[in-house]
Design a protein around this motif. Structure first.
Motif, PDB file in Angstrom:
ATOM      1  N   ARG A  41     -58.630 -20.464  76.597  1.00 47.02           N
ATOM      2  CA  ARG A  41     -59.904 -20.416  77.315  1.00 47.02           C
ATOM      3  C   ARG A  41     -59.950 -19.109  78.086  1.00 47.02           C
ATOM      4  O   ARG A  41     -59.059 -18.821  78.883  1.00 47.02           O
ATOM      5  CB  ARG A  41     -60.046 -21.606  78.256  1.00 47.02           C
ATOM      6  CG  ARG A  41     -61.427 -21.691  78.926  1.00 47.02           C
ATOM      7  CD  ARG A  41     -61.535 -22.941  79.752  1.00 47.02           C
ATOM      8  NE  ARG A  41     -60.557 -22.959  80.837  1.00 47.02           N
ATOM      9  CZ  ARG A  41     -60.274 -24.020  81.574  1.00 47.02           C
ATOM     10  NH1 ARG A  41     -60.862 -25.160  81.339  1.00 47.02           N
ATOM     11  NH2 ARG A  41     -59.373 -23.945  82.552  1.00 47.02           N
ATOM     12  N   ALA A  42     -60.974 -18.329  77.827  1.00 43.03           N
ATOM     13  CA  ALA A  42     -61.126 -17.034  78.486  1.00 43.03           C
ATOM     14  C   ALA A  42     -62.340 -17.072  79.407  1.00 43.03           C
ATOM     15  O   ALA A  42     -63.360 -17.689  79.084  1.00 43.03           O
ATOM     16  CB  ALA A  42     -61.285 -15.918  77.452  1.00 43.03           C
ATOM     17  N   ARG A  49     -65.495 -19.134  78.044  1.00 42.26           N
ATOM     18  CA  ARG A  49     -65.697 -19.428  76.631  1.00 42.26           C
ATOM     19  C   ARG A  49     -64.377 -19.915  76.034  1.00 42.26           C
ATOM     20  O   ARG A  49     -63.297 -19.557  76.507  1.00 42.26           O
ATOM     21  CB  ARG A  49     -66.165 -18.176  75.894  1.00 42.26           C
ATOM     22  CG  ARG A  49     -65.128 -17.072  75.848  1.00 42.26           C
ATOM     23  CD  ARG A  49     -65.733 -15.737  75.475  1.00 42.26           C
ATOM     24  NE  ARG A  49     -66.458 -15.174  76.601  1.00 42.26           N
ATOM     25  CZ  ARG A  49     -67.215 -14.075  76.511  1.00 42.26           C
ATOM     26  NH1 ARG A  49     -67.355 -13.446  75.370  1.00 42.26           N
ATOM     27  NH2 ARG A  49     -67.832 -13.600  77.574  1.00 42.26           N
ATOM     28  N   GLY A  50     -64.464 -20.713  74.992  1.00 43.84           N
ATOM     29  CA  GLY A  50     -63.281 -21.134  74.260  1.00 43.84           C
ATOM     30  C   GLY A  50     -62.924 -20.091  73.220  1.00 43.84           C
ATOM     31  O   GLY A  50     -63.793 -19.491  72.592  1.00 43.84           O
ATOM     32  N   PHE A  65     -61.396 -10.628  84.128  1.00 44.44           N
ATOM     33  CA  PHE A  65     -61.211 -11.675  83.120  1.00 44.44           C
ATOM     34  C   PHE A  65     -59.953 -12.477  83.436  1.00 44.44           C
ATOM     35  O   PHE A  65     -59.094 -12.078  84.219  1.00 44.44           O
ATOM     36  CB  PHE A  65     -61.114 -11.070  81.714  1.00 44.44           C
ATOM     37  CG  PHE A  65     -59.728 -10.621  81.318  1.00 44.44           C
ATOM     38  CD1 PHE A  65     -58.945 -11.382  80.469  1.00 44.44           C
ATOM     39  CD2 PHE A  65     -59.207  -9.439  81.815  1.00 44.44           C
ATOM     40  CE1 PHE A  65     -57.673 -10.976  80.113  1.00 44.44           C
ATOM     41  CE2 PHE A  65     -57.938  -9.015  81.467  1.00 44.44           C
ATOM     42  CZ  PHE A  65     -57.163  -9.787  80.603  1.00 44.44           C
ATOM     43  N   SER A  66     -59.867 -13.641  82.796  1.00 46.40           N
ATOM     44  CA  SER A  66     -58.645 -14.448  82.834  1.00 46.40           C
ATOM     45  C   SER A  66     -58.482 -15.106  81.482  1.00 46.40           C
ATOM     46  O   SER A  66     -59.448 -15.258  80.719  1.00 46.40           O
ATOM     47  CB  SER A  66     -58.705 -15.511  83.949  1.00 46.40           C
ATOM     48  OG  SER A  66     -59.753 -16.437  83.700  1.00 46.40           O
ATOM     49  N   LEU A  67     -57.256 -15.508  81.172  1.00 46.10           N
ATOM     50  CA  LEU A  67     -56.959 -16.149  79.890  1.00 46.10           C
ATOM     51  C   LEU A  67     -56.006 -17.301  80.135  1.00 46.10           C
ATOM     52  O   LEU A  67     -54.878 -17.096  80.581  1.00 46.10           O
ATOM     53  CB  LEU A  67     -56.341 -15.135  78.923  1.00 46.10           C
ATOM     54  CG  LEU A  67     -56.080 -15.630  77.502  1.00 46.10           C
ATOM     55  CD1 LEU A  67     -57.411 -15.873  76.768  1.00 46.10           C
ATOM     56  CD2 LEU A  67     -55.235 -14.626  76.725  1.00 46.10           C
ATOM     57  N   GLN A  91     -68.791  -3.217  76.205  1.00 43.70           N
ATOM     58  CA  GLN A  91     -68.910  -4.548  76.790  1.00 43.70           C
ATOM     59  C   GLN A  91     -68.013  -5.513  76.026  1.00 43.70           C
ATOM     60  O   GLN A  91     -67.581  -5.215  74.910  1.00 43.70           O
ATOM     61  CB  GLN A  91     -70.363  -5.026  76.740  1.00 43.70           C
ATOM     62  CG  GLN A  91     -70.933  -5.122  75.339  1.00 43.70           C
ATOM     63  CD  GLN A  91     -72.413  -5.469  75.349  1.00 43.70           C
ATOM     64  OE1 GLN A  91     -73.111  -5.262  76.335  1.00 43.70           O
ATOM     65  NE2 GLN A  91     -72.891  -6.024  74.252  1.00 43.70           N
ATOM     66  N   SER A  92     -67.735  -6.652  76.629  1.00 46.28           N
ATOM     67  CA  SER A  92     -66.854  -7.617  75.976  1.00 46.28           C
ATOM     68  C   SER A  92     -67.517  -8.154  74.710  1.00 46.28           C
ATOM     69  O   SER A  92     -68.745  -8.273  74.629  1.00 46.28           O
ATOM     70  CB  SER A  92     -66.520  -8.760  76.926  1.00 46.28           C
ATOM     71  OG  SER A  92     -67.683  -9.489  77.270  1.00 46.28           O
ATOM     72  N   GLU A  93     -66.689  -8.469  73.729  1.00 42.27           N
ATOM     73  CA  GLU A  93     -67.160  -9.020  72.465  1.00 42.27           C
ATOM     74  C   GLU A  93     -66.247 -10.168  72.061  1.00 42.27           C
ATOM     75  O   GLU A  93     -65.029 -10.080  72.207  1.00 42.27           O
ATOM     76  CB  GLU A  93     -67.163  -7.962  71.357  1.00 42.27           C
ATOM     77  CG  GLU A  93     -68.056  -6.756  71.627  1.00 42.27           C
ATOM     78  CD  GLU A  93     -69.541  -7.044  71.444  1.00 42.27           C
ATOM     79  OE1 GLU A  93     -69.883  -8.174  71.023  1.00 42.27           O
ATOM     80  OE2 GLU A  93     -70.358  -6.143  71.727  1.00 42.27           O
ATOM     81  N   HIS A  94     -66.852 -11.228  71.540  1.00 44.36           N
ATOM     82  CA  HIS A  94     -66.101 -12.384  71.067  1.00 44.36           C
ATOM     83  C   HIS A  94     -66.481 -12.626  69.614  1.00 44.36           C
ATOM     84  O   HIS A  94     -67.634 -12.926  69.315  1.00 44.36           O
ATOM     85  CB  HIS A  94     -66.426 -13.608  71.929  1.00 44.36           C
ATOM     86  CG  HIS A  94     -65.659 -14.829  71.558  1.00 44.36           C
ATOM     87  ND1 HIS A  94     -65.988 -16.086  72.028  1.00 44.36           N
ATOM     88  CD2 HIS A  94     -64.586 -15.026  70.741  1.00 44.36           C
ATOM     89  CE1 HIS A  94     -65.152 -16.973  71.538  1.00 44.36           C
ATOM     90  NE2 HIS A  94     -64.286 -16.346  70.745  1.00 44.36           N
TER      91      HIS A  94
END
Length: 262
Positions: A41-42, A49-50, A65-67, A91-94
């Motif tokens: 889980r980030a 988000r999962g 961020f955290s993880l 920017q962050s991307e998932h």
């Protein structure tokens, strides 16, 4: 710290201390996280988000961020200097990678980086840089085939702005209510939005970022406890000590002593 790209397992990245990843913080380098087994889980820029198997998560340098890594989760992270030739997204991307050939391409590139790092051959830094460029080319190609990310809601935009302010100003010691004022909302509204977007209150998000910085200063640095407290905006070393004891169950000196023995 070398500017050469670095490849680590997620377990190596945490250095045996889960708080290094699961407390909100930022990294000085871009991170491309590739999960190949299990679940994590980030929370990136305050948005949770999962992250499942065959998911890639790109986190730009300086992003809060955290993880949280679940049981049985395995993955790798490629760390890339922000001023090098390897181009990472701003920017962050998932990405959820469903095509087997795309999964294999990224895994092969990261395995090649691992081999270079372990072999210690001549020109290893150049080889790592070249492979990092290929990793970011893979990422940019994969992004072409991804569906556009849904537009952020008003609450998500607010929390992302709050996360950016926390990362910028957490060492000033200012309370959450001051951030809410700067964002033009009430503390209640900011807290409600944070709980919706990341499952924690606005105050908790700030406290956890401060706690990460505090533990980093104590466990990785050599400054006196009072200096660490001052660097993070605490009014006194005694208040800082109570803060550390409340959140870790240990005094600052004991926390540092245990870290040195680990």
């Amino acid at each position: 710290m070398s500017d050469a790209p670095q490849i680590l397992t997620i377990a190596q990245w945490s250095r045996g201390a889960p708080w290094r990843l699961n407390l909100p913080h930022s990294q000085p380098r871009h991170a491309l996280i590739w999960v190949t087994r299990g679940q994590a889980r980030a929370t990136v820029s305050g948005l949770r988000r999962g992250v499942g198997a065959h998911n890639a998560l790109a986190v730009p340098a300086g992003t809060l961020f955290s993880l949280d890594v679940g049981p049985g989760c395995y993955g790798q992270v490629c760390l890339i200097a922000p001023d090098g030739p390897a181009l990472m997204p701003d920017q962050s991307e998932h990405l959820r990678i469903r095509e087997v050939h795309q999964q294999g391409e990224l895994t092969s590139l990261l395995e090649a980086m691992t081999r270079e790092a372990s072999a210690a051959r001549p020109f290893a830094d150049e080889a790592a840089e070249a492979l990092a460029i290929m990793v970011t080319v893979w990422l940019r190609r994969a992004l072409i085939g991804q569906a556009p990310a849904p537009r952020l809601s008003a609450a998500q935009r607010l929390v992302a702005a709050y996360a950016a302010l926390i990362e910028q100003d957490h060492a000033t010691g200012q309370p959450m209510a001051d951030y809410a004022r700067d964002l033009g909302v009430t503390p209640t509204h900011l807290t409600r939005s944070c709980k919706t977007c990341c499952g924690m209150t606005a105050a908790d998000l700030l406290v956890q970022r401060t706690l990460h910085a505090a533990r980093e200063g104590l466990e990785d640095g050599s400054d006196a406890v009072r200096h660490v407290a001052a660097q993070l905006g605490f009014g006194s070393a005694a208040y800082f000590s109570r803060f550390i004891l409340q959140h870790t169950g240990l005094s600052p000196s004991e926390l540092r002593r245990r870290a040195r023995k680990a």
